[in-house]
Enzyme design. Sequence first.
Site, PDB file in Angstrom:
ATOM      1  N   GLU A   1      -0.302  59.907  25.322  1.00 56.83           N
ATOM      2  CA  GLU A   1      -1.235  59.386  24.333  1.00 56.83           C
ATOM      3  C   GLU A   1      -1.526  57.919  24.658  1.00 56.83           C
ATOM      4  OE1 GLU A   1      -0.360  61.530  20.165  1.00 56.83           O
ATOM      5  OE2 GLU A   1       1.321  60.352  20.924  1.00 56.83           O
TER       6      GLU A   1
ATOM      7  N   ASP B   1       4.905  60.438  24.310  1.00 54.49           N
ATOM      8  CA  ASP B   1       4.453  60.133  22.961  1.00 54.49           C
ATOM      9  C   ASP B   1       4.085  58.650  22.861  1.00 54.49           C
ATOM     10  OD1 ASP B   1       4.249  60.871  20.065  1.00 54.49           O
ATOM     11  OD2 ASP B   1       5.840  59.368  19.890  1.00 54.49           O
TER      12      ASP B   1
END
Length: 707
Positions: A439, A410
């Site tokens: 990400e 994340d």
Amino acid sequence: MDKVRVQSIIKDVRLIDLYTIVIEGNEIFKSEKLSLLSMSDGTNEYVSFSIHLENKQKLYLKLEQIYILGNHYQVNIDGIKFTVKIAEEVVRTQMFEELYTYHGDDLGLSLQNEHYHWAVWAPTATKMQLLLSVDWSCKEIEIIPLFRTEKGVWRLTLPRQFEGYFYQYHVCVNGEWATANDPYAKLLTVNGEKAMIGHLEKTNPSQWPVPTTEIRPVEAIIYEMHIRDFTIGRHNGIKEKGKYVGLTEQGTSLNNKRTGMDYLKELGITHVELLPVADFGSVDETNWPHEYNWGYDVVHYFCPEGSYSLDPFNGYTRVCELKKLIAILHQENLQVILDVVFNHVYIHEQSDFHTLVPGYYFRYGHDSSLSNGTGVGNDLATERKMVRKFIIDCVVYWLEEFDVDGFRFDLMGIIDVNTINKLTKELKERKPSVLLLGEGWNLPTTYDEQKRAILSNAKQLEVAFFVDSYRDALKGSTFQLEAKGFIQGSLSDFEAIKSGIVGNPELFKCPEQAIHYVESHDNHTLWDKLLLSTSEDKQWREKRHQLATAMILLAQGVPFLHAGQEFFRTKYGVENSYRSPDYINQFDWRRREKYCSYVDYVKELIAIRKSHKAFSLSTYEEIGNHLNWLHVEEQCFGFSLNQVEKYGKWQQVIVIFNASEYERKVPIEPQKWQVVVDDQVASLIPLYTFDGNEIKIKPVSTFVCVR
């Protein structure tokens, strides 16, 4: 000078680096009193120093020998003793890193030779105790001191008879006592109140680990889901709703349509990506039916979340249940990716990191304020060696203890390149097929962007990245609700579409680094985006949705599907549903039944992709050798995969995407072709054959023929 007078003058005595102590006063220091200064290190040894006076209200003591953390230093001013406080910036110096970085593999609690061993890193602590209790809810029954060893690691050994007891740390930093849980705790009681003493072998299922077929990362088809969303609905036949074991149930259905685990297997995906299952802080595990969260507010990184467990009070249960879930997924030849959160903690002030080593684990600005690139109040300082060690220790633990097959990081753009590269090396040495993705958004943290794992630095890394350019070119900007993309008929970013089809070679070293998607748990679902960006009737929205999913599954790179995308999942217009109620987030199995033809279409697209490796080529050189672009009309384009018989049963494949509302014609080589995808159906068994030098493509559809 009298005692009260001295105490009123001195405001602060603190260490600002390992050779410098600063004394601040409210008034001008009298020069004749400076000779009365002395200092001891807590072992009755006097410390030598020189004095530098600044503005006559601030004294600097320059030590002749390095300050030894863990000792109780005191400055004596005219007979009055002041304890030296350690400023937080001390632990952020390079010298601290060099002196106190610990490389051992025994942090946390371990069982060795029938004894439990504790090791906790806390270099700035002067005392540390273990608080033992026989029950998680009662006060301590025993307080046992730990002893300090190398690099600021505190240790304790106790016999195995303490199994089942609960523990916390009591730590003294700067003369103040505070209670913390073990950052490496692997067994917890309800709401992470305390860690439990136990032996992890007791948590293994009867068959463990369960071997699975290794899959090349570029052949992965990822399906992202939330345990609670997938199992909570009333119409799924699952008994233990919202729980790890609910996802293990088999034989469940709704009106003869498979649900739960059987549905996952039927869909044909290769990897199940679970939203965070590490213990998080936003759901009261005793009141879980009435609270909801995605789980990106991690508190305890090594232990599973208790709200998904049938018994969050027992430290063993949640670990047993998650392992059982992974074992059953592996039995069905489904691999498991865990979504992990190493960019921030839930509440900085309450973090065990902050309690044990104040000032170390987080990034700060030049003004000593917390960096907030994550937008939630704090950023982990992953570039620091003991933060990096914690992260690597943690992912290695999940890989080995839970036998997972990959990790999704994340907000990976917060994490530094060195940390990602080092953990990649550690994980691939243990499991070469491990799938790593993240990400790579460039967020405003205080660490140099040239050194962070952002998308523009992808060629420095071996992990995969979510490709937002392909996503937005397909459906329109995620953040401009009315913006249109290719599937709504816009040609504004056609080059991004073509780049995505060939795996984004301008961004990456190889196609497996490209994660292609049009929706995820974040932001609007594609269905809701189409409602916001078009005023068309439902039939056209369905066609555009179907086109987008086909363009994900038939592109080079790694396709990623959000659970429910295959039946037009809606969150009723809620963009950020991280704490919305179940009726917004739940997996709607009635909708799956309603749109079963679309589910079948997606299943067959998956089967087609898996059947022929020409859709998952490993190198850009291979793609360049075999993929050719076809003649393009307005809002319609296609490609052919030529001489690909060595990758599967077809020699040639033609794929065409038509986003216009009109039938289009595309010239092709006159041969006998078998159609496997048209505007209605996809099937590995050819739908029909045709001869000719032209293909007619229905409005807003995908067409695939082979020979």
